[in-house]
Design a protein around this motif. Structure first.
Motif, PDB file in Angstrom:
ATOM      1  N   ALA A  97       0.832  -1.216   0.000  1.00 38.90           N
ATOM      2  CA  ALA A  97       0.000   0.000   0.000  1.00 38.90           C
ATOM      3  C   ALA A  97       0.861   1.258   0.000  1.00 38.90           C
ATOM      4  CB  ALA A  97      -0.938   0.008   1.203  1.00 38.90           C
ATOM      5  N   ASP A  98       1.983   1.217   0.725  1.00 43.06           N
ATOM      6  CA  ASP A  98       2.879   2.373   0.772  1.00 43.06           C
ATOM      7  C   ASP A  98       3.571   2.570  -0.577  1.00 43.06           C
ATOM      8  OD1 ASP A  98       2.247   2.855   3.439  1.00 43.06           O
ATOM      9  OD2 ASP A  98       3.912   1.610   4.173  1.00 43.06           O
ATOM     10  N   ARG A  99       3.934   1.463  -1.220  1.00 44.57           N
ATOM     11  CA  ARG A  99       4.572   1.528  -2.534  1.00 44.57           C
ATOM     12  C   ARG A  99       3.595   2.115  -3.556  1.00 44.57           C
ATOM     13  NH1 ARG A  99       5.299  -3.200  -2.869  1.00 44.57           N
ATOM     14  NH2 ARG A  99       7.417  -3.398  -2.059  1.00 44.57           N
ATOM     15  N   MET A 100       2.338   1.670  -3.484  1.00 43.05           N
ATOM     16  CA  MET A 100       1.331   2.179  -4.406  1.00 43.05           C
ATOM     17  C   MET A 100       1.099   3.674  -4.172  1.00 43.05           C
ATOM     18  SD  MET A 100       0.849  -0.410  -6.156  1.00 43.05           S
ATOM     19  CE  MET A 100      -0.596  -0.209  -7.139  1.00 43.05           C
ATOM     20  N   HIS A 101       1.080   4.075  -2.917  1.00 38.23           N
ATOM     21  CA  HIS A 101       0.927   5.493  -2.589  1.00 38.23           C
ATOM     22  C   HIS A 101       2.094   6.292  -3.167  1.00 38.23           C
ATOM     23  CE1 HIS A 101      -0.357   9.026  -0.339  1.00 38.23           C
ATOM     24  NE2 HIS A 101       0.930   9.220  -0.085  1.00 38.23           N
ATOM     25  N   LEU A 102       3.304   5.772  -2.986  1.00 35.21           N
ATOM     26  CA  LEU A 102       4.491   6.450  -3.510  1.00 35.21           C
ATOM     27  C   LEU A 102       4.383   6.623  -5.028  1.00 35.21           C
ATOM     28  CD1 LEU A 102       7.396   7.589  -3.214  1.00 35.21           C
ATOM     29  CD2 LEU A 102       8.209   5.234  -3.459  1.00 35.21           C
ATOM     30  N   VAL A 103       4.029   5.563  -5.725  1.00 39.65           N
ATOM     31  CA  VAL A 103       3.972   5.624  -7.192  1.00 39.65           C
ATOM     32  C   VAL A 103       2.823   6.490  -7.677  1.00 39.65           C
ATOM     33  CG1 VAL A 103       3.544   4.261  -9.290  1.00 39.65           C
ATOM     34  CG2 VAL A 103       5.147   3.420  -7.575  1.00 39.65           C
ATOM     35  N   TYR A 104       1.610   6.217  -7.206  1.00 38.66           N
ATOM     36  CA  TYR A 104       0.426   6.837  -7.798  1.00 38.66           C
ATOM     37  C   TYR A 104      -0.021   8.144  -7.141  1.00 38.66           C
ATOM     38  CZ  TYR A 104      -0.031   2.645 -10.580  1.00 38.66           C
ATOM     39  OH  TYR A 104       0.204   1.633 -11.482  1.00 38.66           O
ATOM     40  N   GLU A 105       0.341   8.366  -5.889  1.00 38.05           N
ATOM     41  CA  GLU A 105      -0.093   9.581  -5.204  1.00 38.05           C
ATOM     42  C   GLU A 105       1.006  10.628  -5.068  1.00 38.05           C
ATOM     43  OE1 GLU A 105      -3.325   9.948  -4.458  1.00 38.05           O
ATOM     44  OE2 GLU A 105      -3.674   7.930  -5.230  1.00 38.05           O
ATOM     45  N   GLU A 106       2.257  10.196  -5.202  1.00 39.53           N
ATOM     46  CA  GLU A 106       3.366  11.131  -5.079  1.00 39.53           C
ATOM     47  C   GLU A 106       4.167  11.252  -6.384  1.00 39.53           C
ATOM     48  OE1 GLU A 106       5.756  10.755  -1.447  1.00 39.53           O
ATOM     49  OE2 GLU A 106       4.153   9.536  -0.602  1.00 39.53           O
ATOM     50  N   TYR A 107       4.801  10.158  -6.768  1.00 44.21           N
ATOM     51  CA  TYR A 107       5.759  10.191  -7.881  1.00 44.21           C
ATOM     52  C   TYR A 107       5.120  10.666  -9.182  1.00 44.21           C
ATOM     53  CZ  TYR A 107      10.178   8.673 -10.011  1.00 44.21           C
ATOM     54  OH  TYR A 107      11.389   8.632 -10.632  1.00 44.21           O
ATOM     55  N   LEU A 108       4.095   9.962  -9.635  1.00 47.08           N
ATOM     56  CA  LEU A 108       3.495  10.315 -10.930  1.00 47.08           C
ATOM     57  C   LEU A 108       2.875  11.712 -10.944  1.00 47.08           C
ATOM     58  CD1 LEU A 108       2.076   6.865 -12.050  1.00 47.08           C
ATOM     59  CD2 LEU A 108       4.001   8.123 -13.059  1.00 47.08           C
ATOM     60  N   PRO A 109       2.120  12.139  -9.918  1.00 50.91           N
ATOM     61  CA  PRO A 109       1.599  13.515  -9.948  1.00 50.91           C
ATOM     62  C   PRO A 109       2.709  14.576  -9.923  1.00 50.91           C
ATOM     63  CG  PRO A 109       0.371  12.201  -8.369  1.00 50.91           C
ATOM     64  CD  PRO A 109       1.544  11.371  -8.807  1.00 50.91           C
ATOM     65  N   GLN A 110       3.753  14.323  -9.146  1.00 49.43           N
ATOM     66  CA  GLN A 110       4.856  15.290  -9.093  1.00 49.43           C
ATOM     67  C   GLN A 110       5.639  15.299 -10.398  1.00 49.43           C
ATOM     68  OE1 GLN A 110       7.014  14.341  -5.511  1.00 49.43           O
ATOM     69  NE2 GLN A 110       5.194  14.677  -4.265  1.00 49.43           N
ATOM     70  N   LEU A 111       5.823  14.130 -10.994  1.00 51.56           N
ATOM     71  CA  LEU A 111       6.480  14.047 -12.300  1.00 51.56           C
ATOM     72  C   LEU A 111       5.670  14.805 -13.343  1.00 51.56           C
ATOM     73  CD1 LEU A 111       8.545  12.976 -14.349  1.00 51.56           C
ATOM     74  CD2 LEU A 111       7.295  10.812 -14.360  1.00 51.56           C
ATOM     75  N   GLU A 112       4.370  14.662 -13.298  1.00 56.21           N
ATOM     76  CA  GLU A 112       3.503  15.358 -14.248  1.00 56.21           C
ATOM     77  C   GLU A 112       3.636  16.882 -14.093  1.00 56.21           C
ATOM     78  OE1 GLU A 112      -1.240  15.680 -14.947  1.00 56.21           O
ATOM     79  OE2 GLU A 112      -0.453  13.663 -14.661  1.00 56.21           O
ATOM     80  N   LYS A 113       3.650  17.356 -12.873  1.00 55.84           N
ATOM     81  CA  LYS A 113       3.819  18.804 -12.635  1.00 55.84           C
ATOM     82  C   LYS A 113       5.172  19.283 -13.145  1.00 55.84           C
ATOM     83  CE  LYS A 113       0.937  19.081  -8.515  1.00 55.84           C
ATOM     84  NZ  LYS A 113       0.955  19.220  -7.054  1.00 55.84           N
ATOM     85  N   TRP A 114       6.217  18.501 -12.885  1.00 58.32           N
ATOM     86  CA  TRP A 114       7.545  18.886 -13.327  1.00 58.32           C
ATOM     87  C   TRP A 114       7.648  18.860 -14.854  1.00 58.32           C
ATOM     88  CZ3 TRP A 114      11.214  21.883 -12.954  1.00 58.32           C
ATOM     89  CH2 TRP A 114      12.474  21.647 -13.486  1.00 58.32           C
ATOM     90  N   ARG A 115       7.070  17.840 -15.485  1.00 61.90           N
ATOM     91  CA  ARG A 115       7.070  17.782 -16.947  1.00 61.90           C
ATOM     92  C   ARG A 115       6.352  18.992 -17.532  1.00 61.90           C
ATOM     93  NH1 ARG A 115       4.886  12.349 -19.311  1.00 61.90           N
ATOM     94  NH2 ARG A 115       5.339  13.465 -21.238  1.00 61.90           N
ATOM     95  N   ALA A 116       5.273  19.429 -16.892  1.00 66.14           N
ATOM     96  CA  ALA A 116       4.547  20.615 -17.367  1.00 66.14           C
ATOM     97  C   ALA A 116       5.438  21.853 -17.292  1.00 66.14           C
ATOM     98  CB  ALA A 116       3.278  20.821 -16.549  1.00 66.14           C
TER      99      ALA A 116
END
Length: 132
Positions: A97-116
């Motif tokens: 659950a923590d790994r999923m949170h890291l990937v889907y709630e932190e990493y990908l949204p932050q990556l998306e903001k940075w890519r923008a």
């Protein structure tokens, strides 16, 4: 904000492509985790994140491009902290659950903001050189 130099513009184009590949790899790592292949997910996420470590907020090229954009520098700072955490994923034990949170709630949204931010800088501050 100043126009980008040709080298900065070229860097942003290559870096944006790299971030797209990172996004795809992180999504795949998330899928591996969902399917129960947590060892593969951890190794992939750690490896991909380790490749991002040189692109920290003090990176000379990134700093030269974004130093006047406090919002994007803050986005990079937040994203980089998550990258550091993910890069050391193999060294720590993490519940699914923590790994999923890291990937889907932190990493990908932050990556998306940075890519923008990266995309916006390239589009709004393109170089003075003709594009081919």
């Amino acid at each position: 904000m100043n126009k980008l130099t040709k080298k900065q513009n070229d860097f942003l184009k290559r870096y944006e492509e790299f971030l797209k590949e990172v996004d795809e790899a992180v999504r795949y790592a998330g899928e591996c985790s969902i399917q129960g292949d947590e060892d593969i997910a951890d190794r992939l996420l750690s490896s991909v994140s380790s490749g991002l470590l040189p692109y920290h907020p003090e990176n000379i090229t990134l700093f030269s491009i974004f130093k006047e954009d406090k919002k994007c520098m803050n986005v990079l700072q937040t994203f980089y902290k998550t990258v550091q955490r993910a890069a050391s994923l193999e060294e720590e034990t993490m519940e699914s659950a923590d790994r999923m949170h890291l990937v889907y709630e932190e990493y990908l949204p932050q990556l998306e903001k940075w890519r923008a931010c990266v995309k916006s800088a390239g589009e709004s501050r393109g170089s003075d050189y003709a594009r081919h």
